[in-house]
Design an enzyme around this catalytic site. Structure first.
Site, PDB file in Angstrom:
ATOM      1  N   HIS A 258       0.843  -1.193   0.000  1.00 12.91           N
ATOM      2  CA  HIS A 258       0.000   0.000   0.000  1.00 12.91           C
ATOM      3  C   HIS A 258       0.876   1.240   0.000  1.00 12.91           C
ATOM      4  CE1 HIS A 258      -3.185   2.828   1.110  1.00 12.91           C
ATOM      5  NE2 HIS A 258      -4.036   1.895   0.768  1.00 12.91           N
ATOM      6  N   ASP A 315      -7.813  -5.273  -0.183  1.00  7.03           N
ATOM      7  CA  ASP A 315      -8.399  -6.059  -1.268  1.00  7.03           C
ATOM      8  C   ASP A 315      -8.208  -7.561  -1.093  1.00  7.03           C
ATOM      9  OD1 ASP A 315      -9.278  -3.822  -2.908  1.00  7.03           O
ATOM     10  OD2 ASP A 315      -7.158  -3.430  -3.223  1.00  7.03           O
TER      11      ASP A 315
END
Length: 385
Positions: A258, A315
């Protein structure tokens, strides 16, 4: 001019009171409230918090929930638009088309007053699940299931998708998914929506911008890729070999890393717990164990090679949750959008309230130009006139 920052990394573009992220500590807050502390609330309350700026009291929540339930039906014209779609597309493409059509039918399309936008906001939040569920059923030759006003936002979506009521656990987890997906500061789709809103374009156009941006595989589209990846691994024990082969071929493993978090995304652990609960309730641990083995293998390999761990992002385990909820992969990104619509609207409303058109600058670099501060001509080279 200052040095360009590729991808606008760590550039502060604006001020917001909608959400905040502490990437070092792994903390996410909506309107100053830890996201973990919102999970026992209905999605309607969190939607109200994001769009209106405060948690609703009992009467405000009842009124807002009643309004959303009243606005859930998509209408026959919207359903007919969905029937004309190419059924091989992702649900995001159908959602984009349906929202565009909806805007044509709104007499206040270009009215950007707060009153008009709050009315549009309720319409969008209410109809997103209906449109996505209807498209999914139409695409497989079934009739859409009308919304059930007795059910919560999450339970109603699963009901419209399947034609039967979900279990209490499934409904609770779908509701939590929408809450965890609702907002995440200046992610690509929220920022894109704000750019559109900053031109004083209408709310529908700004939301369509968000839909188009979320669809990308480096944003919300990663959930669909995770679901497909899990299906590529026959048994959980094959996970490490799968990871090593992917890395040897320099292939990206979706659902990891991320831009903002230097530690684990706080939503990841929650989704992992939800995935385990669903796996145990189904008596089928395969997908959960496959995911956990992938996570462990990647953590081990990256730590050994780079001495820096890499963590799954939101996700990864959400994709596994969707598998246990029997959500088709091509719906995955659109289901993400059902939660995120409240965050998009909040950002647009904030942008409209104190607007300045978003217009950054670019640093011009001519093709073949030498590095900055290096002379264009060698001192020894003569200039011929």
């Amino acid at each position: 001019m200052e040095e360009a920052k590729k991808g606008l990394e760590n550039i502060i573009a604006l001020e917001t009171s909608i959400s905040s992220i502490d990437g070092v500590k792994g903390v996410l807050k909506y309107r100053g409230i830890l996201v973990n502390d919102l999970l026992d609330m209905p999605y309607d309350a969190v939607s109200y918090l994001l769009i209106r700026g405060k948690l609703p009291d009992k009467n405000e929540l009842a009124a807002y929930s009643a309004l959303l339930k009243e606005r859930r039906p998509a209408g026959e014209n919207v359903l007919n638009v969905l029937r004309t779609c190419n059924f091989n597309i992702e649900a995001m493409d159908a959602l984009r088309t349906a929202i565009s059509y909806m805007s044509h039918c709104d007499p206040d399309l270009s009215d950007n007053s707060e009153e008009a936008n709050l009315r549009k906001a309720a319409n969008l939040v209410a109809k997103f699940p209906t449109i996505i569920a209807a498209f999914s059923r139409i695409a497989i030759g079934k009739e859409p299931v009308p919304p059930n006003p007795a059910l919560s936002h999450g339970a109603n979506f699963l009901y419209m998708l399947r034609g039967s009521k979900p279990t209490e656990l499934e409904a609770e987890i779908m509701e939590k998914d929408f809450i965890l997906s609702a907002e995440h500061e200046l992610n690509a789709s929220s920022f894109a929506s704000r750019i559109t809103a900053s031109t004083l374009s209408d709310l529908y156009s700004a939301i369509i911008t968000g839909i188009c941006t979320l669809k990308g595989p480096l944003h919300g589209g990663a959930r669909m890729a995770v679901m497909d990846m899990i299906d590529e691994i026959a048994v959980p024990e094959d996970s490490e070999a799968y990871v090593l082969e992917k890395m040897a071929n320099n292939e990206k493993i979706m659902g990891f890393g991320h831009r903002v978090y230097l530690t684990q995304d706080p939503r990841t652990g929650i989704f992992k717990k939800l995935a385990k609960e669903l796996a145990e309730s189904r008596g089928n641990m395969k997908w959960y164990e496959t995911g956990e083995n992938i996570e462990n293998a990647i953590f081990k390999v990256f730590t050994e090679k780079t001495h820096k761990p890499i963590y799954p992002n939101v996700d990864f385990y959400s994709g596994i949750v969707y598998k246990y909820l029997d959500i088709p992969p091509r719906l995955a990104t659109a289901v993400f959008a059902i939660g995120r619509i409240s965050g998009w609207i909040a950002h647009c409303m904030e942008q409209y309230s104190d607007n300045r058109v978003i217009r950054p600058r670019a640093k011009y670099v001519k093709a073949g130009q030498p590095p900055e501060n290096e002379p264009l001509l060698s001192p020894k080279k003569k200039i011929v006139v």
